[in-house]
Design an enzyme around this catalytic site. Structure first.
Site, PDB file in Angstrom:
ATOM      1  N   TYR A  92       6.410 -68.410 -21.321  1.00 47.65           N
ATOM      2  CA  TYR A  92       7.787 -68.868 -21.074  1.00 47.65           C
ATOM      3  C   TYR A  92       8.748 -67.698 -21.157  1.00 47.65           C
ATOM      4  O   TYR A  92       8.724 -66.951 -22.129  1.00 47.65           O
ATOM      5  CB  TYR A  92       8.208 -69.915 -22.111  1.00 47.65           C
ATOM      6  CG  TYR A  92       8.444 -71.246 -21.441  1.00 47.65           C
ATOM      7  CD1 TYR A  92       9.490 -71.388 -20.536  1.00 47.65           C
ATOM      8  CD2 TYR A  92       7.619 -72.331 -21.683  1.00 47.65           C
ATOM      9  CE1 TYR A  92       9.686 -72.598 -19.879  1.00 47.65           C
ATOM     10  CE2 TYR A  92       7.813 -73.532 -21.024  1.00 47.65           C
ATOM     11  CZ  TYR A  92       8.850 -73.659 -20.122  1.00 47.65           C
ATOM     12  OH  TYR A  92       9.042 -74.837 -19.464  1.00 47.65           O
ATOM     13  N   GLU A 132      12.433 -67.861 -20.140  1.00 51.26           N
ATOM     14  CA  GLU A 132      13.789 -68.234 -19.716  1.00 51.26           C
ATOM     15  C   GLU A 132      14.759 -67.106 -20.020  1.00 51.26           C
ATOM     16  O   GLU A 132      14.731 -66.530 -21.099  1.00 51.26           O
ATOM     17  CB  GLU A 132      14.226 -69.504 -20.447  1.00 51.26           C
ATOM     18  CG  GLU A 132      13.632 -70.741 -19.824  1.00 51.26           C
ATOM     19  CD  GLU A 132      14.129 -72.021 -20.483  1.00 51.26           C
ATOM     20  OE1 GLU A 132      14.913 -71.938 -21.441  1.00 51.26           O
ATOM     21  OE2 GLU A 132      13.705 -73.090 -20.029  1.00 51.26           O
ATOM     22  N   ASP A 147      19.117 -65.708   5.974  1.00 57.11           N
ATOM     23  CA  ASP A 147      17.902 -66.267   5.387  1.00 57.11           C
ATOM     24  C   ASP A 147      16.742 -65.667   6.176  1.00 57.11           C
ATOM     25  O   ASP A 147      16.434 -66.091   7.291  1.00 57.11           O
ATOM     26  CB  ASP A 147      17.919 -67.791   5.490  1.00 57.11           C
ATOM     27  CG  ASP A 147      16.635 -68.417   4.934  1.00 57.11           C
ATOM     28  OD1 ASP A 147      15.691 -67.668   4.595  1.00 57.11           O
ATOM     29  OD2 ASP A 147      16.591 -69.664   4.852  1.00 57.11           O
ATOM     30  N   THR A 150      11.629 -65.858   1.502  1.00 64.29           N
ATOM     31  CA  THR A 150      10.457 -66.334   0.765  1.00 64.29           C
ATOM     32  C   THR A 150       9.536 -65.135   0.592  1.00 64.29           C
ATOM     33  O   THR A 150       9.666 -64.124   1.285  1.00 64.29           O
ATOM     34  CB  THR A 150       9.686 -67.428   1.537  1.00 64.29           C
ATOM     35  OG1 THR A 150       9.268 -66.882   2.782  1.00 64.29           O
ATOM     36  CG2 THR A 150      10.526 -68.667   1.743  1.00 64.29           C
ATOM     37  N   LYS A 208       5.414 -65.623   3.091  1.00 61.38           N
ATOM     38  CA  LYS A 208       5.212 -65.694   4.546  1.00 61.38           C
ATOM     39  C   LYS A 208       4.816 -64.292   5.038  1.00 61.38           C
ATOM     40  O   LYS A 208       3.746 -63.829   4.682  1.00 61.38           O
ATOM     41  CB  LYS A 208       6.458 -66.268   5.207  1.00 61.38           C
ATOM     42  CG  LYS A 208       6.735 -67.711   4.737  1.00 61.38           C
ATOM     43  CD  LYS A 208       7.930 -68.363   5.390  1.00 61.38           C
ATOM     44  CE  LYS A 208       8.183 -69.750   4.794  1.00 61.38           C
ATOM     45  NZ  LYS A 208       9.417 -70.378   5.315  1.00 61.38           N
ATOM     46  N   ARG A 242       3.694 -67.651  -3.544  1.00 59.67           N
ATOM     47  CA  ARG A 242       4.701 -68.617  -3.094  1.00 59.67           C
ATOM     48  C   ARG A 242       5.933 -68.481  -3.972  1.00 59.67           C
ATOM     49  O   ARG A 242       5.831 -68.530  -5.200  1.00 59.67           O
ATOM     50  CB  ARG A 242       4.162 -70.045  -3.177  1.00 59.67           C
ATOM     51  CG  ARG A 242       2.860 -70.261  -2.437  1.00 59.67           C
ATOM     52  CD  ARG A 242       2.609 -71.722  -2.161  1.00 59.67           C
ATOM     53  NE  ARG A 242       3.403 -72.152  -1.033  1.00 59.67           N
ATOM     54  CZ  ARG A 242       3.057 -71.974   0.236  1.00 59.67           C
ATOM     55  NH1 ARG A 242       1.920 -71.397   0.558  1.00 59.67           N
ATOM     56  NH2 ARG A 242       3.850 -72.390   1.202  1.00 59.67           N
TER      57      ARG A 242
HETATM   58  C1  LIG Z   1      10.174 -71.409   4.727  1.00 63.73           C
HETATM   59  C2  LIG Z   1      11.646 -71.342   4.749  1.00 63.73           C
HETATM   60  C3  LIG Z   1      12.420 -71.747   3.642  1.00 63.73           C
HETATM   61  C4  LIG Z   1      11.898 -72.534   2.479  1.00 63.73           C
HETATM   62  O1  LIG Z   1      10.842 -72.106   1.792  1.00 63.73           O
HETATM   63  P1  LIG Z   1       9.960 -73.081   0.848  1.00 63.73           P
HETATM   64  O2  LIG Z   1       9.287 -72.098  -0.026  1.00 63.73           O
HETATM   65  O3  LIG Z   1       9.083 -73.839   1.769  1.00 63.73           O
HETATM   66  O4  LIG Z   1      10.887 -73.973   0.098  1.00 63.73           O
HETATM   67  C5  LIG Z   1      13.790 -71.525   3.705  1.00 63.73           C
HETATM   68  N1  LIG Z   1      14.367 -70.998   4.790  1.00 63.73           N
HETATM   69  C6  LIG Z   1      13.662 -70.641   5.880  1.00 63.73           C
HETATM   70  C7  LIG Z   1      14.369 -70.059   7.047  1.00 63.73           C
HETATM   71  C8  LIG Z   1      12.288 -70.814   5.900  1.00 63.73           C
HETATM   72  O5  LIG Z   1      11.606 -70.482   7.001  1.00 63.73           O
END
Ligand SMILES: *Cc1c(COP(=O)(O)O)cnc(C)c1O
Length: 420
Positions: free
Chosen positions: A55, A57, A201, A228, A231, A237
């Site tokens: 933990y 925090e 994003d 993220t 990806k 993740r």
């Molecule tokens: C995949 C994605 C997210 C969200 O990611 P999660 O880990 O699935 O919650 C947010 N914004 C964009 C543009 C994405 O492609």
């Protein structure tokens, strides 16, 4: 890691079987969902490490629990590596997912009811960019801009006009289904003109920015970049918020204690090693190959007169209008390709007349296939298989033949982190 799996086998055979089944599925099939990838083997090791037990925090040096000498160290390591890789002032590496990461930005920098200017969802924006069914879509006032589906261009004069009218507090660019790069200079100018915060994003293409294959919004003065980590970056993740110093304190407070409790320190450890690997020359070559593979795949479809949204790609993905090209909807296309072990996903296309579960297209991406070592000549084969199957979704003999070819083909490409 293997030893731990062996103990799992002893205590839970069913679960163990599912893991080995999933391993087999990943070995025997070609993964073309643009948001998926194979994590670096080092990431799997760090995720399964004892940092799972801890933990933490708070933030390094300011925690609510004792015993933090190692967690502080790895979180600082991850933050410093993120800052240097993405060329920014500050990094928060605690968001548990991409969705929470975007929520933390909106909730930390804006007030409920404030306006956010973002990309229309059917033109490629993400669920977390204010889909009406999402909590954020109800809390904030999202105003939409669209693209021209023939070439993917943005009408910046129109976007500026809209921005002057709706006075957004935040101008958001970035996408989940759009095969082109973004003109950051124009978006930044619009945000500046109306006094809004600029945010990208980069969830899909964070790894491609890190590998210098795509533009970095910080080079254009952007305030916030979210991405993220699982990806194109090939990490655990999770999510990461990168920002200018002016926003650092607000972002940190918003992630914790605003939105989350304890961070997942095993994921932070895995992210730290990801960021080290992503800074190596090898990763630049990887990012470059992802784009080359994507272009090659696009050319196969262009030659066979398949309708690609925007007519091609500048990034790691293609969006195919399957209804116009093959007379089948995206769901049927996805299911047909599933039958031959090629995994894609159904996708709404700009101004799609059909509902999200039966949309008019599919999305295809090259990050995972490239991690597995597939090259341009492999993309030509792959494109030919996809085209062949989508032209004959009812031809069982054809599908069976292609499936066998795909399984054989996969034997040449070990899955990273998996013994073959
Ligand atoms: C995949 C994605 C997210 C969200 O990611 P999660 O880990 O699935 O919650 C947010 N914004 C964009 C543009 C994405 O492609």
């Amino acid at each position: 890691m293997r030893e731990n799996l062996e103990s799992l086998r002893n205590s839970d055979e069913e679960l163990y079987a599912s893991i080995t089944n999933e391993e087999q599925r990943q070995r025997d099939g070609i993964e073309l969902i643009p948001s998926e990838n194979y994590a670096f083997p080092e990431v799997l090791a760090a995720l399964g490490s004892v940092f799972t037990n801890k933990y933490s925090e708070g933030y390094p040096g300011r925690r609510y629990y004792g015993g933090q000498e190692n967690t502080d160290y790895i979180e600082n390591l991850a933050r410093e590596r993120a800052k240097s890789l993405f060329k920014c002032d500050h990094a928060n590496v605690q968001p548990l997912s991409g969705s929470g990461m975007n929520q933390a930005v909106y909730l930390g920098l804006l007030n409920p009811g404030d306006t956010i200017l973002a990309m229309d969802l059917s033109h490629g924006g993400h669920l977390t960019h204010g889909a009406p069914v999402s909590h954020m879509g109800k809390l904030f006032n999202f105003v939409r801009y669209v693209t021209d589906p023939s070439d993917g261009s943005f009408d910046f004069d129109q976007i500026l006009k809209d921005a002057k009218e709706c006075r957004p507090k935040l101008v958001l660019c970035g996408y989940t289904s759009y095969p082109r790069d973004i003109d950051y200079e124009r978006f930044k100018a619009i945000a500046d003109e109306v006094g809004a915060i600029s945010m990208t994003d980069a969830s899909h293409f964070g790894g491609l920015i890190a590998g210098e294959a795509m533009a970095n919004p910080f080079d254009y003065g952007f305030d916030i970049v979210t991405t993220t980590t699982h990806k194109s970056l090939r990490g655990p993740r999770g999510g990461m918020i990168l920002c200018k110093e002016d926003y650092a304190a607000k972002i940190d407070k918003s992630v914790f204690p605003g939105l989350q409790g304890g961070p997942h320190m095993n994921a932070v450890a895995a992210l730290a090693v990801t960021l080290k690997l992503a800074a190596l020359p090898d990763f630049k070559r990887y990012a470059d190959k992802v784009l080359k593979n994507s272009k090659t795949l696009a050319n196969v479809f262009i030659k066979s007169d398949t309708k690609l949204i925007t007519g091609g790609t500048d990034n790691h993905m293609l969006v195919i209008d399957t209804l116009k090209s093959y007379g089948i909807d995206g769901r049927m296309a996805e299911e047909t390709l599933d039958k031959v072990n090629i995994t894609t996903n159904k996708q709404i296309i700009p101004d799609d007349p059909n509902p999200p579960l039966r949309p008019s297209g599919i999305r295809i991406g090259t990050p995972a296939a490239t991690s597995r070592g597939m090259r341009e000549s492999d993309m030509e084969r792959l494109g030919a298989w996809i085209d062949q199957c989508l032209r004959a979704p009812d031809d069982k003999a054809c599908l069976q033949k292609v499936k066998k070819e795909v399984v054989d083909f996969c034997l040449q490409f070990p899955v990273p982190g998996l013994a073959s």
